[in-house]
Design an enzyme around this catalytic site. Structure first.
Site, short mmCIF file in Angstrom:
data_model
loop_
_atom_site.label_atom_id
_atom_site.label_comp_id
_atom_site.label_asym_id
_atom_site.label_seq_id
_atom_site.Cartn_x
_atom_site.Cartn_y
_atom_site.Cartn_z
N GLU A 7 2.32 1.72 17.60
CA GLU A 7 2.94 2.05 18.88
C GLU A 7 2.02 1.69 20.04
OE1 GLU A 7 3.77 6.21 18.40
OE2 GLU A 7 4.76 5.86 16.48
N SER B 56 8.25 5.30 15.18
CA SER B 56 8.90 5.36 13.87
C SER B 56 7.82 5.35 12.80
CB SER B 56 9.82 4.15 13.67
OG SER B 56 10.81 4.08 14.65
N ALA C 124 -3.50 11.13 13.82
CA ALA C 124 -3.47 11.41 12.38
C ALA C 124 -2.50 12.54 12.04
CB ALA C 124 -4.88 11.77 11.90
N HIS D 124 -2.13 17.42 17.75
CA HIS D 124 -2.85 16.21 18.12
C HIS D 124 -4.36 16.35 17.90
CE1 HIS D 124 0.96 15.50 20.13
NE2 HIS D 124 0.59 14.26 20.41
#
Length: 663
Positions: free
Chosen positions: A361, A391, A416, A460
């Site tokens: 992305e 996605s 991750a 995050h």
């Protein structure tokens, strides 16, 4: 061993050549149905283990698209109801029956059973929608190579409830990849009518993604000719498409789970296109075909029963493929920072290896990825750096497909934490191909930044290596700023033909990459990959305590070690592995066997994690010293910096824990 199908020739790839005349279509459809009945009979006699899913009633539907695929690069991806697809692709009835029986003459030596088959460009898996992203990646590889091959992705109407399918629709549309999604709509899942589980129109779903959409009925007299025409048209268009085939299932989903009414079953039997096709034949001709097929299947049954039971042979099915010879020039061990080292490695890979692709992305310039690791690469390699939709599962699947096609994709997952969205593709697909099928490699790399201390909050900031080191066949690399991170990535991409998770701590991106006085532990031949992904060491040669840390914990452990030496007068050794799975057990045991105290410090939730495995190895080896581990509390990581600091191990926490061990 293979038994020739009577009445049919095979092309040079072993695929049966099935004509469009009534006799040929009926003969092969009857063969598929007979094979399914044989499988059910063997199951009833206790000669099969596990489960099997029938396609009785859907023979012509399953034959149609596969029969029409005639290019050597055409691929078929199937699912748990794969028997008709496989037989139409290969003609190997004995290979199928013996596989389901768990015999040595099975197409995969009994390893895959009913649902998991690999044969040339045919692959099947029992996870709904699981193969759709992979098929999109295979189709993208064919597009990039300007091949005329198509990828047919066979699904059922039940798969339309799976989110990955729509990620795959979107990716195929965006990439204009030559993938044909085929929905075999039998209007019922296992026992639940599709009308109770599916909102909206099936064909409209493909149209919404810009897929050219077709609808066929397998009871139509010219059904096979229509399927032929669709495949021929798509081969010319080179665009993705959706084909919805109206069909019916005569029998149960697997064994005794058919709850439909008698009236509905009678309607389906009257509609049955195979029986209707047979009625168009002369009775003598039809009887001859059925007798020939019956005799053939008796021969298949006898040969399958005569085949020895499959036995596990680890030497022919290694979990990890061996390393390959180096094919890139060495990268400098010292770099301005870890980010620059990784960027340099990616640049060199793109410049010297045409089979390397980057997917993820927002990788493109001027953004260059969330942490700027790919900055400048899309400008210099515009067709090799692919910014994707959000996605994660889809692009992981596409990466697997690209790897199966012989490319070497490097997929970036922005954080991750989002690997949880990729888990099915990693756990049920990426590692299963090479783990089950000796001739299949998946040289896929997933790169991702991980770790906390930036106030990013619960989704995050996590270090999920503890989840992934337990996946059999998955390589997990987590280097520190003392490793040559760029070299490790380049070697993973070019020398290590195994699915690999490459973890990069966010706080290390800005740290200078410098090995200082660390030295590499000797790589034990028993530790696969340990020579390529080394374990580093520094500190006292006769330590009071050995601290093991990796990734982003290492700078904090270095600070704690310095203070322990200065304030507590302890002799400290630091061990910094870069390879977490497969764990370099032999090397670690050799280095730590005589140490009086070993403590593993990790940023992950340490229960059931890397530290647990290392300390278990030491305990099992007869280690007599003290063992300890320290990690993050088993709670969500907070966004507030004060709370985050309280949850993540820091130097003060480490020092307090170590001092306590000596009290």
């Amino acid at each position: 061993m293979r038994i020739s199908i009577p009445g049919f020739s095979l092309d040079r790839h072993g695929k049966p050549v099935i004509g469009l005349d009534d006799a040929s279509l009926y003969a092969y459809g009857d063969l598929i149905r007979g094979t399914e009945r044989l499988i059910l009979d063997l199951f009833g006699r206790g000669l099969l283990s596990g489960t099997t899913h029938t396609c009785i009633g859907q023979e012509l539907c399953q034959m149609s698209v596969v029969r029409a695929l005639n290019h050597p690069q055409d691929a078929v991806l199937s699912n748990h109801r794969n028997h008709g697809h496989f037989l139409s692709y290969s003609g190997d009835a004995l290979g199928l029956v013996a596989e389901i029986m768990g015999r040595r003459d099975g197409v995969c030596g009994g390893y895959g059973g009913s649902q998991h088959i690999a044969h040339r460009h045919f692959h099947s898996n029992g996870v709904q929608a699981g193969m759709t992203g992979i098929g999109t990646g295979l189709a993208l590889a064919r597009q990039r190579r300007d091949s005329s091959g198509l990828v047919a992705i066979m699904i059922g109407d039940g798969t339309l409830g799976e989110g990955l399918l729509y990620e795959s629709f979107n990716l195929a549309s965006v990439w204009k990849a030559p993938a044909l999604f085929v929905v075999e709509n039998n209007r019922i899942a296992q026992t639940t009518p599709t009308a109770h589980t599916l909102g909206g129109d099936i064909a409209a779903r493909g149209a919404a993604f810009g897929l050219k959409t077709y609808e066929l009925d397998d009871a139509a007299p010219d059904f096979m000719r229509q399927a032929d025409a669709i495949v021929a048209e798509l081969r010319g268009l080179r665009h993705p498409a959706l084909l919805v085939i109206e069909t019916r299932r005569l029998g149960p989903h697997s064994k005794g789970d058919d709850l439909r009414s008698d009236a509905e079953k009678r309607y389906i039997a009257e509609r049955d296109p195979l029986q209707n096709l047979g009625r168009r034949l002369d009775t003598v001709e039809r009887a001859a075909i059925e007798a020939r097929n019956t005799a053939f299947l008796r021969e298949v049954e006898a040969a399958a029963l005569d085949s020895p039971e499959a036995r596990f042979q680890p030497e022919t099915r290694p979990v990890f493929r061996p390393a390959q010879a180096a094919s890139t020039s060495a990268l400098a061990a010292v770099a301005p920072n870890v980010r620059a080292s990784i960027n340099q490695a990616l640049r060199q890979l793109l410049a010297t290896h045409a089979d390397i692709l980057l997917l993820g992305e927002d990788l493109h310039d001027p953004y260059g990825g969330a942490f700027k690791v790919t900055a400048g690469l899309s400008t210099d390699f515009p067709d090799r750096v692919i910014s994707t939709p959000i996605s994660e599962a889809g692009i992981t699947g596409a990466g697997i497909g690209l790897a199966l096609a012989g490319l070497r994709p490097i997929v970036e997952i922005m954080f991750a934490d989002f690997l949880s969205l990729c888990l099915d593709q990693i756990y049920n697909h990426a590692v299963k191909f090479p783990g089950m099928f000796p001739d299949v490699d998946v040289p896929l790399i997933l790169r991702t930044p991980c770790g906390g201390r930036r106030g990013y909050g619960p989704t995050h900031s996590q270090s999920p290596e503890n989840l992934f080191v337990s996946v059999p066949g998955l390589t997990v690399v987590y280097p520190s700023h003392r490793h040559n991170v760029g070299q490790l990535l380049a070697d993973a991409a070019t020398r290590w033909p195994n699915p690999t998770l490459f973890l990069e701590h966010k706080l290390l991106y800005g740290e200078a990459q410098n090995p200082l006085d660390y030295t590499e532990l000797p790589a034990d031949p028993a530790d696969l990959g340990s020579d390529m992904f080394p374990t580093l060491r520094r500190g006292a040669t006769e330590p009071d305590i050995s601290l093991i840390a990796f990734g982003g914990m290492l700078p904090i452990v270095e600070h704690a070690a310095r203070r322990l030496a200065e304030e507590e007068e302890l002799a400290v050794e630091i061990i910094a592995p870069s390879l977490l799975a497969p764990l370099p057990r032999a090397g670690l045991l050799a280095a730590l066997a005589d140490r009086p105290l070993v403590a593993v410090i990790e940023e992950s939730h340490h229960e059931f994690g890397v530290s647990a495995e290392i300390l278990a190895c030491l305990a099992e080896s007869g280690y007599r010293g003290k063992l300890a581990r320290l990690g993050t509390a088993a709670r969500p990581i907070a966004a507030a910096r004060g709370i985050e600091r309280a949850l993540l191990p820091d130097a003060d926490t480490i020092i307090a824990e170590i001092v306590e061990l000596f009290s």
